[in-house]
Motif scaffolding. Structure first.
Motif, PDB file in Angstrom:
ATOM      1  N   ALA A  21     -11.264  12.132  10.754  1.00 27.85           N
ATOM      2  CA  ALA A  21     -12.200  12.304   9.642  1.00 27.85           C
ATOM      3  C   ALA A  21     -13.630  12.032  10.105  1.00 27.85           C
ATOM      4  CB  ALA A  21     -11.834  11.381   8.483  1.00 27.85           C
ATOM      5  N   ARG A  22     -13.799  10.989  10.911  1.00 23.54           N
ATOM      6  CA  ARG A  22     -15.142  10.663  11.423  1.00 23.54           C
ATOM      7  C   ARG A  22     -15.676  11.807  12.271  1.00 23.54           C
ATOM      8  NH1 ARG A  22     -16.888   9.057  16.213  1.00 23.54           N
ATOM      9  NH2 ARG A  22     -14.913   8.287  17.055  1.00 23.54           N
ATOM     10  N   LYS A  23     -14.843  12.286  13.175  1.00 19.00           N
ATOM     11  CA  LYS A  23     -15.289  13.342  14.083  1.00 19.00           C
ATOM     12  C   LYS A  23     -15.536  14.659  13.352  1.00 19.00           C
ATOM     13  CE  LYS A  23     -13.372  11.428  18.317  1.00 19.00           C
ATOM     14  NZ  LYS A  23     -12.418  11.630  19.424  1.00 19.00           N
ATOM     15  N   SER A  24     -14.708  14.980  12.363  1.00 17.41           N
ATOM     16  CA  SER A  24     -14.887  16.235  11.637  1.00 17.41           C
ATOM     17  C   SER A  24     -16.192  16.250  10.841  1.00 17.41           C
ATOM     18  CB  SER A  24     -13.705  16.508  10.709  1.00 17.41           C
ATOM     19  OG  SER A  24     -13.739  15.671   9.575  1.00 17.41           O
ATOM     20  N   ARG A  25     -16.667  15.063  10.506  1.00 18.36           N
ATOM     21  CA  ARG A  25     -17.938  14.948   9.778  1.00 18.36           C
ATOM     22  C   ARG A  25     -19.113  14.715  10.724  1.00 18.36           C
ATOM     23  NH1 ARG A  25     -13.639  13.758   6.893  1.00 18.36           N
ATOM     24  NH2 ARG A  25     -13.615  13.991   4.637  1.00 18.36           N
ATOM     25  N   LYS A  26     -18.803  14.785  12.031  1.00 13.73           N
ATOM     26  CA  LYS A  26     -19.814  14.622  13.082  1.00 13.73           C
ATOM     27  C   LYS A  26     -20.560  13.282  12.982  1.00 13.73           C
ATOM     28  CE  LYS A  26     -20.471  19.596  13.785  1.00 13.73           C
ATOM     29  NZ  LYS A  26     -19.102  19.815  13.998  1.00 13.73           N
ATOM     30  N   LEU A  27     -19.791  12.241  12.654  1.00 10.13           N
ATOM     31  CA  LEU A  27     -20.341  10.898  12.583  1.00 10.13           C
ATOM     32  C   LEU A  27     -19.994  10.148  13.864  1.00 10.13           C
ATOM     33  CD1 LEU A  27     -19.242   9.981   8.940  1.00 10.13           C
ATOM     34  CD2 LEU A  27     -21.559  10.551   9.707  1.00 10.13           C
ATOM     35  N   THR A  28     -20.910   9.324  14.314  1.00  9.12           N
ATOM     36  CA  THR A  28     -20.639   8.467  15.459  1.00  9.12           C
ATOM     37  C   THR A  28     -20.023   7.160  14.973  1.00  9.12           C
ATOM     38  OG1 THR A  28     -22.767   7.343  15.374  1.00  9.12           O
ATOM     39  CG2 THR A  28     -22.666   9.399  16.669  1.00  9.12           C
ATOM     40  N   GLN A  29     -19.496   6.412  15.909  1.00  5.96           N
ATOM     41  CA  GLN A  29     -19.003   5.081  15.554  1.00  5.96           C
ATOM     42  C   GLN A  29     -20.137   4.232  14.997  1.00  5.96           C
ATOM     43  OE1 GLN A  29     -17.210   3.576  19.144  1.00  5.96           O
ATOM     44  NE2 GLN A  29     -15.247   4.577  18.710  1.00  5.96           N
ATOM     45  N   GLY A  30     -21.324   4.414  15.533  1.00  7.70           N
ATOM     46  CA  GLY A  30     -22.489   3.687  15.032  1.00  7.70           C
ATOM     47  C   GLY A  30     -22.822   4.046  13.599  1.00  7.70           C
ATOM     48  N   ASP A  31     -22.706   5.336  13.261  1.00  8.03           N
ATOM     49  CA  ASP A  31     -22.934   5.767  11.875  1.00  8.03           C
ATOM     50  C   ASP A  31     -21.955   5.080  10.929  1.00  8.03           C
ATOM     51  OD1 ASP A  31     -24.891   7.645  12.738  1.00  8.03           O
ATOM     52  OD2 ASP A  31     -23.379   9.250  12.901  1.00  8.03           O
ATOM     53  N   VAL A  32     -20.676   5.101  11.320  1.00 12.20           N
ATOM     54  CA  VAL A  32     -19.641   4.486  10.481  1.00 12.20           C
ATOM     55  C   VAL A  32     -19.879   2.992  10.362  1.00 12.20           C
ATOM     56  CG1 VAL A  32     -17.167   4.012  10.277  1.00 12.20           C
ATOM     57  CG2 VAL A  32     -17.949   6.278  10.975  1.00 12.20           C
ATOM     58  N   ALA A  33     -20.197   2.347  11.465  1.00 11.84           N
ATOM     59  CA  ALA A  33     -20.447   0.907  11.457  1.00 11.84           C
ATOM     60  C   ALA A  33     -21.586   0.553  10.512  1.00 11.84           C
ATOM     61  CB  ALA A  33     -20.756   0.420  12.870  1.00 11.84           C
ATOM     62  N   ALA A  34     -22.673   1.312  10.569  1.00 14.99           N
ATOM     63  CA  ALA A  34     -23.822   1.041   9.698  1.00 14.99           C
ATOM     64  C   ALA A  34     -23.424   1.171   8.228  1.00 14.99           C
ATOM     65  CB  ALA A  34     -24.969   1.990  10.022  1.00 14.99           C
ATOM     66  N   ARG A  35     -22.623   2.185   7.917  1.00 16.42           N
ATOM     67  CA  ARG A  35     -22.178   2.386   6.536  1.00 16.42           C
ATOM     68  C   ARG A  35     -21.195   1.302   6.098  1.00 16.42           C
ATOM     69  NH1 ARG A  35     -21.322   8.959   6.097  1.00 16.42           N
ATOM     70  NH2 ARG A  35     -23.425   9.505   6.773  1.00 16.42           N
ATOM     71  N   MET A  36     -20.453   0.746   7.045  1.00 18.13           N
ATOM     72  CA  MET A  36     -19.494  -0.318   6.732  1.00 18.13           C
ATOM     73  C   MET A  36     -20.148  -1.690   6.687  1.00 18.13           C
ATOM     74  SD  MET A  36     -16.191   0.721   9.091  1.00 18.13           S
ATOM     75  CE  MET A  36     -15.278  -0.772   8.667  1.00 18.13           C
ATOM     76  N   GLY A  37     -21.337  -1.791   7.246  1.00 20.77           N
ATOM     77  CA  GLY A  37     -22.004  -3.090   7.307  1.00 20.77           C
ATOM     78  C   GLY A  37     -21.499  -3.959   8.452  1.00 20.77           C
ATOM     79  N   THR A  38     -21.119  -3.310   9.537  1.00 21.17           N
ATOM     80  CA  THR A  38     -20.642  -4.033  10.710  1.00 21.17           C
ATOM     81  C   THR A  38     -21.319  -3.433  11.934  1.00 21.17           C
ATOM     82  OG1 THR A  38     -18.647  -4.862  11.821  1.00 21.17           O
ATOM     83  CG2 THR A  38     -18.585  -2.566  11.070  1.00 21.17           C
ATOM     84  N   ASP A  39     -20.858  -3.793  13.125  1.00 17.84           N
ATOM     85  CA  ASP A  39     -21.468  -3.214  14.321  1.00 17.84           C
ATOM     86  C   ASP A  39     -20.506  -2.234  14.992  1.00 17.84           C
ATOM     87  OD1 ASP A  39     -20.084  -4.880  16.624  1.00 17.84           O
ATOM     88  OD2 ASP A  39     -20.723  -6.318  15.096  1.00 17.84           O
ATOM     89  N   GLN A  40     -21.053  -1.401  15.828  1.00 14.31           N
ATOM     90  CA  GLN A  40     -20.315  -0.324  16.474  1.00 14.31           C
ATOM     91  C   GLN A  40     -19.132  -0.840  17.269  1.00 14.31           C
ATOM     92  OE1 GLN A  40     -20.521   0.298  20.089  1.00 14.31           O
ATOM     93  NE2 GLN A  40     -18.991   1.902  19.876  1.00 14.31           N
ATOM     94  N   SER A  41     -19.271  -1.997  17.899  1.00 12.79           N
ATOM     95  CA  SER A  41     -18.172  -2.517  18.720  1.00 12.79           C
ATOM     96  C   SER A  41     -16.925  -2.802  17.883  1.00 12.79           C
ATOM     97  CB  SER A  41     -18.597  -3.767  19.493  1.00 12.79           C
ATOM     98  OG  SER A  41     -18.827  -4.850  18.616  1.00 12.79           O
ATOM     99  N   GLN A  42     -17.104  -3.194  16.631  1.00 11.48           N
ATOM    100  CA  GLN A  42     -15.952  -3.448  15.767  1.00 11.48           C
ATOM    101  C   GLN A  42     -15.217  -2.149  15.432  1.00 11.48           C
ATOM    102  OE1 GLN A  42     -14.709  -6.537  14.992  1.00 11.48           O
ATOM    103  NE2 GLN A  42     -16.232  -7.061  16.537  1.00 11.48           N
ATOM    104  N   VAL A  43     -15.978  -1.091  15.192  1.00  8.50           N
ATOM    105  CA  VAL A  43     -15.374   0.216  14.923  1.00  8.50           C
ATOM    106  C   VAL A  43     -14.657   0.713  16.180  1.00  8.50           C
ATOM    107  CG1 VAL A  43     -15.844   2.634  14.329  1.00  8.50           C
ATOM    108  CG2 VAL A  43     -17.031   0.784  13.107  1.00  8.50           C
ATOM    109  N   SER A  44     -15.269   0.538  17.332  1.00  5.18           N
ATOM    110  CA  SER A  44     -14.655   0.942  18.589  1.00  5.18           C
ATOM    111  C   SER A  44     -13.337   0.208  18.818  1.00  5.18           C
ATOM    112  CB  SER A  44     -15.613   0.681  19.750  1.00  5.18           C
ATOM    113  OG  SER A  44     -14.998   0.975  20.977  1.00  5.18           O
ATOM    114  N   LYS A  45     -13.324  -1.088  18.609  1.00  2.96           N
ATOM    115  CA  LYS A  45     -12.104  -1.879  18.798  1.00  2.96           C
ATOM    116  C   LYS A  45     -11.015  -1.442  17.840  1.00  2.96           C
ATOM    117  CE  LYS A  45     -14.429  -5.935  20.624  1.00  2.96           C
ATOM    118  NZ  LYS A  45     -14.850  -7.310  20.371  1.00  2.96           N
ATOM    119  N   LEU A  46     -11.376  -1.143  16.619  1.00  7.86           N
ATOM    120  CA  LEU A  46     -10.415  -0.660  15.630  1.00  7.86           C
ATOM    121  C   LEU A  46      -9.819   0.667  16.096  1.00  7.86           C
ATOM    122  CD1 LEU A  46     -10.996  -0.553  11.833  1.00  7.86           C
ATOM    123  CD2 LEU A  46     -10.211   1.455  13.022  1.00  7.86           C
TER     124      LEU A  46
END
Length: 81
Positions: A21-46
């Motif tokens: 879903a993230r990739k189909s919307r052309k979002l980076t892990q950083g984009d998702v992290a910012a929207r979640m209120g966390t940092d990119q490394s947490q999204v990467s680990k997940l």
């Protein structure tokens, strides 16, 4: 045995669905992290299976990428083990 190997197939399908879903919307892990209120490394680990997603983060991730949380669960549940 790596962390990915310890997670069940349905769990891995959920995470793979989030990533798709993230990739189909052309979002980076950083984009998702910012929207979640966390940092990119947490999204990467997940996404890599180094950190297990809890229900709150699952809902936040879904909202960050524009998914209805129940829809992905229904899709995964319908695939069987």
């Amino acid at each position: 045995m790596g962390n990915k190997d310890r997670f069940s197939d349905p769990y891995r399908r959920i995470v793979d669905g989030l990533i798709a879903a993230r990739k189909s919307r052309k979002l980076t892990q950083g984009d998702v992290a910012a929207r979640m209120g966390t940092d990119q490394s947490q999204v990467s680990k997940l996404e890599r299976g180094e950190r297990r997603v809890d229900v709150i983060d699952y809902v936040r991730y879904c909202r960050a990428v524009g998914l209805v949380p129940g829809a992905l669960l229904d899709a995964v549940d319908g695939e069987g083990d």
